[in-house]
Design a protein around this motif. Structure first.
Motif, mmCIF file in Angstrom:
data_model
loop_
_atom_site.group_PDB
_atom_site.id
_atom_site.type_symbol
_atom_site.label_atom_id
_atom_site.label_comp_id
_atom_site.label_asym_id
_atom_site.label_seq_id
_atom_site.Cartn_x
_atom_site.Cartn_y
_atom_site.Cartn_z
ATOM 1 N N GLY A 200 124.870 43.371 -40.029
ATOM 2 C CA GLY A 200 123.704 43.931 -40.708
ATOM 3 C C GLY A 200 122.924 44.917 -39.863
ATOM 4 O O GLY A 200 121.708 45.030 -40.010
ATOM 5 N N GLY A 201 123.588 45.629 -38.959
ATOM 6 C CA GLY A 201 122.893 46.592 -38.120
ATOM 7 C C GLY A 201 122.069 45.961 -37.024
ATOM 8 O O GLY A 201 121.247 46.614 -36.388
ATOM 9 N N ALA A 202 122.280 44.666 -36.765
ATOM 10 C CA ALA A 202 121.535 43.946 -35.733
ATOM 11 C C ALA A 202 122.513 43.243 -34.803
ATOM 12 O O ALA A 202 123.696 43.096 -35.100
ATOM 13 N N VAL A 203 122.006 42.804 -33.647
ATOM 14 C CA VAL A 203 122.793 42.070 -32.685
ATOM 15 C C VAL A 203 122.154 40.719 -32.431
ATOM 16 O O VAL A 203 120.941 40.626 -32.191
ATOM 17 N N TYR A 204 122.970 39.671 -32.482
ATOM 18 C CA TYR A 204 122.506 38.314 -32.197
ATOM 19 C C TYR A 204 123.281 37.788 -30.985
ATOM 20 O O TYR A 204 124.474 38.027 -30.849
ATOM 21 N N VAL A 205 122.580 37.088 -30.109
ATOM 22 C CA VAL A 205 123.208 36.456 -28.951
ATOM 23 C C VAL A 205 123.143 34.946 -29.148
ATOM 24 O O VAL A 205 122.086 34.386 -29.427
ATOM 25 N N CYS A 206 124.307 34.301 -29.038
ATOM 26 C CA CYS A 206 124.393 32.866 -29.255
ATOM 27 C C CYS A 206 124.909 32.199 -27.988
ATOM 28 O O CYS A 206 125.934 32.614 -27.433
ATOM 29 N N SER A 207 124.193 31.185 -27.521
ATOM 30 C CA SER A 207 124.630 30.477 -26.314
ATOM 31 C C SER A 207 123.954 29.118 -26.250
ATOM 32 O O SER A 207 123.022 28.833 -27.017
ATOM 33 N N GLU A 208 124.420 28.279 -25.346
ATOM 34 C CA GLU A 208 123.820 26.965 -25.148
ATOM 35 C C GLU A 208 122.780 27.043 -24.049
ATOM 36 O O GLU A 208 122.891 27.857 -23.153
#
Length: 208
Positions: A200-208
Protein backbone atom coordinates in the motif's frame (compact mmCIF):
# COMPACT_ATOMS: atom_id res chain seq x y z
CA UNK A 1 3.66 -10.03 28.29
CA UNK A 2 5.25 -7.16 26.37
CA UNK A 3 3.11 -4.08 26.08
CA UNK A 4 3.02 -0.60 24.56
CA UNK A 5 5.95 -0.24 22.22
CA UNK A 6 3.75 1.39 19.60
CA UNK A 7 1.53 4.51 19.69
CA UNK A 8 -1.86 2.75 19.38
CA UNK A 9 -3.61 4.52 22.19
CA UNK A 10 -3.25 8.28 21.53
CA UNK A 11 -5.58 8.00 18.54
CA UNK A 12 -8.24 5.59 19.75
CA UNK A 13 -11.10 7.89 18.84
CA UNK A 14 -9.66 8.32 15.37
CA UNK A 15 -9.25 4.58 15.01
CA UNK A 16 -12.90 4.07 15.79
CA UNK A 17 -13.87 6.47 13.04
CA UNK A 18 -11.41 4.97 10.56
CA UNK A 19 -12.59 1.42 11.08
CA UNK A 20 -15.00 1.55 8.16
CA UNK A 21 -16.65 4.02 5.82
CA UNK A 22 -18.06 7.33 7.11
CA UNK A 23 -20.96 6.90 9.48
CA UNK A 24 -23.42 8.29 6.97
CA UNK A 25 -22.64 5.40 4.63
CA UNK A 26 -23.09 2.71 7.29
CA UNK A 27 -26.45 1.14 6.63
CA UNK A 28 -26.43 -1.06 9.73
CA UNK A 29 -24.02 0.36 12.31
CA UNK A 30 -23.10 -2.01 15.10
CA UNK A 31 -21.19 -0.92 18.19
CA UNK A 32 -18.62 -3.36 19.53
CA UNK A 33 -15.80 -3.57 22.04
CA UNK A 34 -12.22 -4.68 21.51
CA UNK A 35 -9.09 -4.50 23.68
CA UNK A 36 -5.80 -2.97 22.53
CA UNK A 37 -2.81 -3.55 24.79
CA UNK A 38 -5.10 -3.97 27.79
CA UNK A 39 -7.26 -0.92 27.08
CA UNK A 40 -10.98 -1.44 26.27
CA UNK A 41 -11.67 0.28 22.95
CA UNK A 42 -15.06 1.02 21.42
CA UNK A 43 -15.40 0.58 17.64
CA UNK A 44 -18.27 0.32 15.17
CA UNK A 45 -18.80 -1.52 11.91
CA UNK A 46 -21.41 -2.10 9.24
CA UNK A 47 -23.10 -5.47 9.75
CA UNK A 48 -23.76 -5.63 6.01
CA UNK A 49 -20.09 -5.16 5.06
CA UNK A 50 -19.16 -8.01 2.73
CA UNK A 51 -15.46 -7.91 3.66
CA UNK A 52 -16.25 -8.29 7.35
CA UNK A 53 -18.53 -11.20 6.56
CA UNK A 54 -15.96 -12.84 4.30
CA UNK A 55 -13.32 -12.58 7.03
CA UNK A 56 -15.46 -14.06 9.80
CA UNK A 57 -15.25 -17.81 10.19
CA UNK A 58 -18.25 -19.88 11.25
CA UNK A 59 -16.47 -20.46 14.56
CA UNK A 60 -16.16 -16.74 15.25
CA UNK A 61 -19.78 -16.08 14.22
CA UNK A 62 -21.10 -18.74 16.61
CA UNK A 63 -18.69 -18.43 19.52
CA UNK A 64 -17.91 -14.71 19.39
CA UNK A 65 -14.72 -13.19 20.75
CA UNK A 66 -12.70 -13.73 23.89
CA UNK A 67 -13.69 -12.30 27.26
CA UNK A 68 -15.49 -9.00 26.83
CA UNK A 69 -14.35 -8.55 23.23
CA UNK A 70 -17.33 -8.38 20.91
CA UNK A 71 -15.73 -6.91 17.76
CA UNK A 72 -14.96 -9.33 14.93
CA UNK A 73 -11.21 -9.80 14.59
CA UNK A 74 -11.29 -8.19 11.17
CA UNK A 75 -12.79 -5.00 12.58
CA UNK A 76 -9.94 -4.78 15.09
CA UNK A 77 -7.35 -5.39 12.36
CA UNK A 78 -8.89 -2.64 10.26
CA UNK A 79 -8.62 -0.23 13.18
CA UNK A 80 -4.93 -1.10 13.57
CA UNK A 81 -4.18 -0.68 9.85
CA UNK A 82 -6.27 2.31 8.70
CA UNK A 83 -3.90 3.17 5.83
CA UNK A 84 -4.42 -0.13 4.02
CA UNK A 85 -7.29 -1.49 1.98
CA UNK A 86 -8.82 -4.90 2.65
CA UNK A 87 -6.66 -6.74 0.13
CA UNK A 88 -3.45 -5.13 1.35
CA UNK A 89 -4.02 -5.86 5.04
CA UNK A 90 -4.58 -9.55 4.31
CA UNK A 91 -0.83 -10.08 4.74
CA UNK A 92 -1.21 -9.39 8.48
CA UNK A 93 -2.64 -11.35 11.40
CA UNK A 94 -3.55 -10.29 14.94
CA UNK A 95 -1.31 -10.96 17.93
CA UNK A 96 -3.54 -11.89 20.86
CA UNK A 97 -2.56 -12.49 24.48
CA UNK A 98 -5.05 -15.02 25.84
CA UNK A 99 -3.87 -14.62 29.42
CA UNK A 100 -4.86 -10.94 29.40
CA UNK A 101 -7.57 -11.16 26.72
CA UNK A 102 -6.12 -8.30 24.71
CA UNK A 103 -4.61 -7.64 21.31
CA UNK A 104 -0.94 -6.70 21.53
CA UNK A 105 -0.44 -5.78 17.87
CA UNK A 106 -0.31 -7.36 14.44
CA UNK A 107 2.30 -9.36 12.55
CA UNK A 108 2.97 -10.79 9.11
CA UNK A 109 1.82 -14.37 8.85
CA UNK A 110 -0.98 -16.91 8.47
CA UNK A 111 -4.26 -16.53 10.35
CA UNK A 112 -6.46 -18.83 12.36
CA UNK A 113 -10.27 -18.75 12.49
CA UNK A 114 -10.22 -15.53 14.54
CA UNK A 115 -7.61 -13.81 12.34
CA UNK A 116 -5.12 -14.37 15.16
CA UNK A 117 -1.64 -15.34 14.07
CA UNK A 118 -1.63 -19.10 13.51
CA UNK A 119 1.83 -19.21 15.09
CA UNK A 120 1.71 -16.69 17.94
CA UNK A 121 5.04 -15.14 18.87
CA UNK A 122 6.48 -12.02 20.40
CA UNK A 123 6.76 -10.46 16.94
CA UNK A 124 4.78 -7.41 15.91
CA UNK A 125 4.81 -4.98 13.00
CA UNK A 126 4.96 -1.22 12.94
CA UNK A 127 4.81 1.27 10.12
CA UNK A 128 8.10 3.11 9.64
CA UNK A 129 8.56 6.64 8.37
CA UNK A 130 9.72 5.62 4.92
CA UNK A 131 9.05 7.43 1.66
CA UNK A 132 6.89 6.09 -1.15
CA UNK A 133 10.13 5.77 -3.14
CA UNK A 134 11.57 3.47 -0.47
CA UNK A 135 8.37 1.40 -0.50
CA UNK A 136 8.68 1.11 -4.26
CA UNK A 137 12.29 -0.02 -4.00
CA UNK A 138 11.39 -2.68 -1.47
CA UNK A 139 8.45 -3.82 -3.61
CA UNK A 140 10.78 -4.11 -6.58
CA UNK A 141 12.97 -6.60 -4.71
CA UNK A 142 10.63 -9.55 -5.27
CA UNK A 143 12.36 -12.29 -7.19
CA UNK A 144 15.80 -10.68 -6.94
CA UNK A 145 18.80 -12.52 -5.55
CA UNK A 146 19.63 -10.70 -2.32
CA UNK A 147 22.49 -11.94 -0.19
CA UNK A 148 21.08 -13.61 2.94
CA UNK A 149 17.58 -12.19 2.40
CA UNK A 150 14.39 -13.88 1.23
CA UNK A 151 12.26 -11.59 -0.93
CA UNK A 152 8.84 -12.80 -2.10
CA UNK A 153 5.59 -11.34 -3.43
CA UNK A 154 2.78 -13.02 -1.53
CA UNK A 155 -0.04 -12.57 -4.01
CA UNK A 156 -1.87 -9.83 -2.08
CA UNK A 157 0.15 -6.92 -3.42
CA UNK A 158 2.69 -7.12 -0.59
CA UNK A 159 6.40 -7.85 -0.94
CA UNK A 160 8.02 -9.46 2.09
CA UNK A 161 11.75 -9.35 2.83
CA UNK A 162 13.05 -11.44 5.71
CA UNK A 163 16.43 -12.28 7.16
CA UNK A 164 19.02 -11.16 9.68
CA UNK A 165 18.68 -7.48 10.56
CA UNK A 166 22.08 -6.60 9.14
CA UNK A 167 21.46 -8.52 5.93
CA UNK A 168 18.08 -6.88 5.37
CA UNK A 169 19.50 -3.41 5.98
CA UNK A 170 22.38 -4.10 3.58
CA UNK A 171 19.97 -5.40 0.95
CA UNK A 172 17.85 -2.24 1.20
CA UNK A 173 20.96 -0.11 0.79
CA UNK A 174 22.00 -2.11 -2.26
CA UNK A 175 18.56 -1.55 -3.75
CA UNK A 176 19.08 2.19 -3.42
CA UNK A 177 16.51 2.39 -0.62
CA UNK A 178 17.47 3.88 2.72
CA UNK A 179 18.07 1.31 5.45
CA UNK A 180 17.75 3.99 8.12
CA UNK A 181 14.03 3.49 8.68
CA UNK A 182 14.56 -0.22 9.25
CA UNK A 183 17.56 -0.16 11.53
CA UNK A 184 16.25 2.70 13.66
CA UNK A 185 12.70 1.40 14.05
CA UNK A 186 12.10 0.57 17.73
CA UNK A 187 11.07 -2.94 16.76
CA UNK A 188 14.37 -3.65 15.06
CA UNK A 189 16.88 -2.06 17.42
CA UNK A 190 17.70 -5.28 19.27
CA UNK A 191 16.19 -7.88 16.95
CA UNK A 192 18.42 -10.52 15.42
CA UNK A 193 16.06 -10.95 12.48
CA UNK A 194 13.42 -8.76 10.87
CA UNK A 195 10.73 -8.95 8.25
CA UNK A 196 10.09 -5.90 6.08
CA UNK A 197 6.72 -5.64 4.35
CA UNK A 198 6.09 -3.18 1.53
CA UNK A 199 2.37 -2.82 0.92
CA UNK A 200 0.00 0.00 0.00
CA UNK A 201 2.86 2.42 -0.62
CA UNK A 202 4.09 1.99 2.96
CA UNK A 203 6.81 0.01 4.72
CA UNK A 204 6.27 -2.06 7.87
CA UNK A 205 9.03 -3.57 10.00
CA UNK A 206 8.18 -6.74 11.91
CA UNK A 207 10.41 -8.24 14.59
CA UNK A 208 10.43 -9.71 18.08
Amino acid sequence: MRMSRRPFLPALAALALLTLAPAAAMAKPEACLTSLEGFPTALAYDTGDEEVRANRSIRERWLGGYGEITCPGYVTLRAMTPGLNDRERSVFCLQFDRDSNTYTGFAEGKRDAYLHCARPSGAFCEKVNASAETAGKVAGAAGQALNGVRAVENGTGAVVLSGATGSVSAALSNLGATALATVTAPAALTAAAVTVVAVGGAVYVCSE
